[in-house]
Design an enzyme around this catalytic site. Structure first.
Site, PDB file in Angstrom:
ATOM      1  N   GLY A   1       0.757  -1.256   0.064  1.00  0.00           N
ATOM      2  CA  GLY A   1       0.023  -0.160  -0.030  1.00  0.00           C
ATOM      3  C   GLY A   1       0.910   1.263   0.102  1.00  0.00           C
ATOM      4  O   GLY A   1       0.498   2.280   0.571  1.00  0.00           O
TER       5      GLY A   1
ATOM      6  N   ARG B   1       0.528   5.651  -2.067  1.00  0.00           N
ATOM      7  CA  ARG B   1       0.265   6.816  -1.645  1.00  0.00           C
ATOM      8  C   ARG B   1       0.205   6.974  -0.340  1.00  0.00           C
ATOM      9  O   ARG B   1       0.256   5.934   0.465  1.00  0.00           O
ATOM     10  CB  ARG B   1      -1.002   7.480  -2.364  1.00  0.00           C
ATOM     11  CG  ARG B   1      -2.220   6.389  -2.080  1.00  0.00           C
ATOM     12  CD  ARG B   1      -3.607   7.034  -2.896  1.00  0.00           C
ATOM     13  NE  ARG B   1      -4.533   6.089  -2.759  1.00  0.00           N
ATOM     14  CZ  ARG B   1      -5.727   6.188  -3.347  1.00  0.00           C
ATOM     15  NH1 ARG B   1      -6.061   7.181  -3.746  1.00  0.00           N
ATOM     16  NH2 ARG B   1      -6.772   5.238  -2.950  1.00  0.00           N
TER      17      ARG B   1
ATOM     18  N   ASN C   1       1.050  -2.239   5.210  1.00  0.00           N
ATOM     19  CA  ASN C   1       0.195  -1.035   5.287  1.00  0.00           C
ATOM     20  C   ASN C   1      -0.854  -0.941   4.379  1.00  0.00           C
ATOM     21  O   ASN C   1      -1.828  -0.406   4.661  1.00  0.00           O
ATOM     22  CB  ASN C   1       1.210  -0.039   4.901  1.00  0.00           C
ATOM     23  CG  ASN C   1       0.506   1.416   4.673  1.00  0.00           C
ATOM     24  OD1 ASN C   1       0.136   1.994   5.786  1.00  0.00           O
ATOM     25  ND2 ASN C   1       0.180   1.574   3.491  1.00  0.00           N
TER      26      ASN C   1
ATOM     27  N   SER D   1      -4.568   0.302  14.048  1.00  0.00           N
ATOM     28  CA  SER D   1      -5.045   1.311  14.209  1.00  0.00           C
ATOM     29  C   SER D   1      -5.727   1.212  15.748  1.00  0.00           C
ATOM     30  O   SER D   1      -5.882   0.352  16.275  1.00  0.00           O
ATOM     31  CB  SER D   1      -6.415   1.235  13.268  1.00  0.00           C
ATOM     32  OG  SER D   1      -7.166   2.553  13.781  1.00  0.00           O
TER      33      SER D   1
ATOM     34  N   TYR E   1     -13.698  -3.086   9.689  1.00  0.00           N
ATOM     35  CA  TYR E   1     -12.249  -2.409   9.833  1.00  0.00           C
ATOM     36  C   TYR E   1     -11.723  -2.506  11.384  1.00  0.00           C
ATOM     37  O   TYR E   1     -10.477  -2.981  11.348  1.00  0.00           O
ATOM     38  CB  TYR E   1     -12.470  -0.703   9.692  1.00  0.00           C
ATOM     39  CG  TYR E   1     -11.197  -0.143   9.795  1.00  0.00           C
ATOM     40  CD1 TYR E   1     -10.445  -0.086   8.573  1.00  0.00           C
ATOM     41  CD2 TYR E   1     -10.914   0.821  10.634  1.00  0.00           C
ATOM     42  CE1 TYR E   1      -9.132   0.487   8.503  1.00  0.00           C
ATOM     43  CE2 TYR E   1      -9.644   1.419  10.612  1.00  0.00           C
ATOM     44  CZ  TYR E   1      -8.678   1.428   9.491  1.00  0.00           C
ATOM     45  OH  TYR E   1      -7.616   2.020   9.464  1.00  0.00           O
TER      46      TYR E   1
ATOM     47  N   ALA F   1     -12.285  -4.900  13.436  1.00  0.00           N
ATOM     48  CA  ALA F   1     -12.058  -6.329  13.592  1.00  0.00           C
ATOM     49  C   ALA F   1     -10.895  -6.808  13.119  1.00  0.00           C
ATOM     50  O   ALA F   1      -9.696  -7.515  13.432  1.00  0.00           O
ATOM     51  CB  ALA F   1     -13.108  -7.281  13.039  1.00  0.00           C
TER      52      ALA F   1
ATOM     53  N   LYS G   1      -8.341  -4.522  12.306  1.00  0.00           N
ATOM     54  CA  LYS G   1      -7.137  -3.960  12.763  1.00  0.00           C
ATOM     55  C   LYS G   1      -6.910  -4.628  14.268  1.00  0.00           C
ATOM     56  O   LYS G   1      -5.529  -4.696  14.606  1.00  0.00           O
ATOM     57  CB  LYS G   1      -7.386  -2.408  12.889  1.00  0.00           C
ATOM     58  CG  LYS G   1      -7.656  -1.805  11.628  1.00  0.00           C
ATOM     59  CD  LYS G   1      -5.965  -1.970  10.979  1.00  0.00           C
ATOM     60  CE  LYS G   1      -6.260  -1.264   9.662  1.00  0.00           C
ATOM     61  NZ  LYS G   1      -4.776  -1.310   8.809  1.00  0.00           N
TER      62      LYS G   1
ATOM     63  N   ILE H   1      -5.243  10.838  11.294  1.00  0.00           N
ATOM     64  CA  ILE H   1      -4.062  11.290  10.639  1.00  0.00           C
ATOM     65  C   ILE H   1      -4.621  12.083   9.564  1.00  0.00           C
ATOM     66  O   ILE H   1      -5.588  11.970   8.917  1.00  0.00           O
ATOM     67  CB  ILE H   1      -3.286  10.127  10.011  1.00  0.00           C
ATOM     68  CG1 ILE H   1      -2.785   9.070  11.192  1.00  0.00           C
ATOM     69  CG2 ILE H   1      -1.991  10.448   9.207  1.00  0.00           C
ATOM     70  CD1 ILE H   1      -2.048   9.792  12.214  1.00  0.00           C
TER      71      ILE H   1
END
Length: 245
Positions: free
Chosen positions: A10, A13, A88, A140, A153, A155, A157, A186
């Site tokens: 990832g 960018r 990532n 996260s 999401y 779960a 992380k 972020i």
């Protein structure tokens, strides 16, 4: 130590690109693995070229077990080794559970969590032969505290944290460390699009009163893959301005 090679998923960018550029400034060659935005990945490659390191781009869906093996083998063929793995790559498909489709759940878990497993599965044999490796996976704070509308999401992380601790125990005897970085809010293109009211609501959750920068995450990764962190493994480093204490 010989010049190191980092595989970063990832990295086309955002946070991944910043991690790549930060490690490149530490004289680390970079293998970018990305799938969704080929043009952005090529822009990152051009920026990496300015640092003087060797950098290459590989298009790969990290959720595809066999495709990951193929790309890892090719990276080792091209670079000779992989010293650092940064997991990532990640996506979101936010919905309340009552509205979430099975496909929303499966795709997020496949990319965010299974993608980490696939990379670790295929990279660690090469690290074991060298008796050296540094693995950092991007989790996260949502994986630690939960968040309404992000069951899939959160779960994924949270799973990364459990995976990281297990990898640390299994591969520690081979001098391979495994750690996770847990970002909070972020500053990205997505947060830039928020209204001032939405931003103020976010700030109220953060004791430091501001959003983090992608460089903050990259700095944490840089530390965890450095010799200064040689005796650190199995930890979750929160980079969240105190959002979750």
């Amino acid at each position: 130590m010989d010049k190191r090679v980092a595989l970063i998923t990832g990295a086309g960018r955002g946070i991944g690109a910043k991690i790549a550029l930060t490690l490149a400034k530490e004289n680390t060659d970079i293998a970018i693995v990305d799938y969704s935005d080929e043009s952005a990945a090529k822009e990152t490659l051009e920026a990496l070229a300015q640092t003087g390191v060797t950098a290459r781009y590989y298009k790969c869906d990290v959720s595809d077990f066999n495709a990951v093996k193929t790309v890892v083998d090719q990276i080792v063929k091209d670079f000779g080794k992989i010293d650092i793995l940064v997991n990532n790559a990640g996506i979101t498909a936010d919905k309340l559970i009552l509205r979430m489709e099975e496909s929303d759940w499966d795709r997020v878990l496949d990319i965010n969590l299974k993608g980490c497993f696939n990379m670790i599965k295929h990279v660690t044999p090469y690290m074991m032969r060298k008796r050296y490796g540094r693995i950092v996976s991007i989790s996260s704070v949502v994986g630690m505290m939960g968040n309404a509308g992000q069951a899939n999401y959160a779960a994924s992380k949270a799973g990364i944290i459990g995976l990281t601790k297990t990898v640390a125990k299994e591969f520690g005897p081979r001098n391979i460390t495994a750690n996770a970085v847990a970002p909070g809010f972020i500053k990205t293109a997505m947060t830039d699009a928020l209204t001032d009211e939405q931003k103020q609501a976010m700030y109220k959750q953060i004791p430091l009163g501001c959003l983090g920068e992608t460089q903050d995450i990259a700095n944490a990764v840089k530390f965890l893959v450095s010799d200064d962190a040689r005796y650190i493994t199995g930890v979750v480093l929160k980079v969240d301005g105190g959002m979750y204490i």
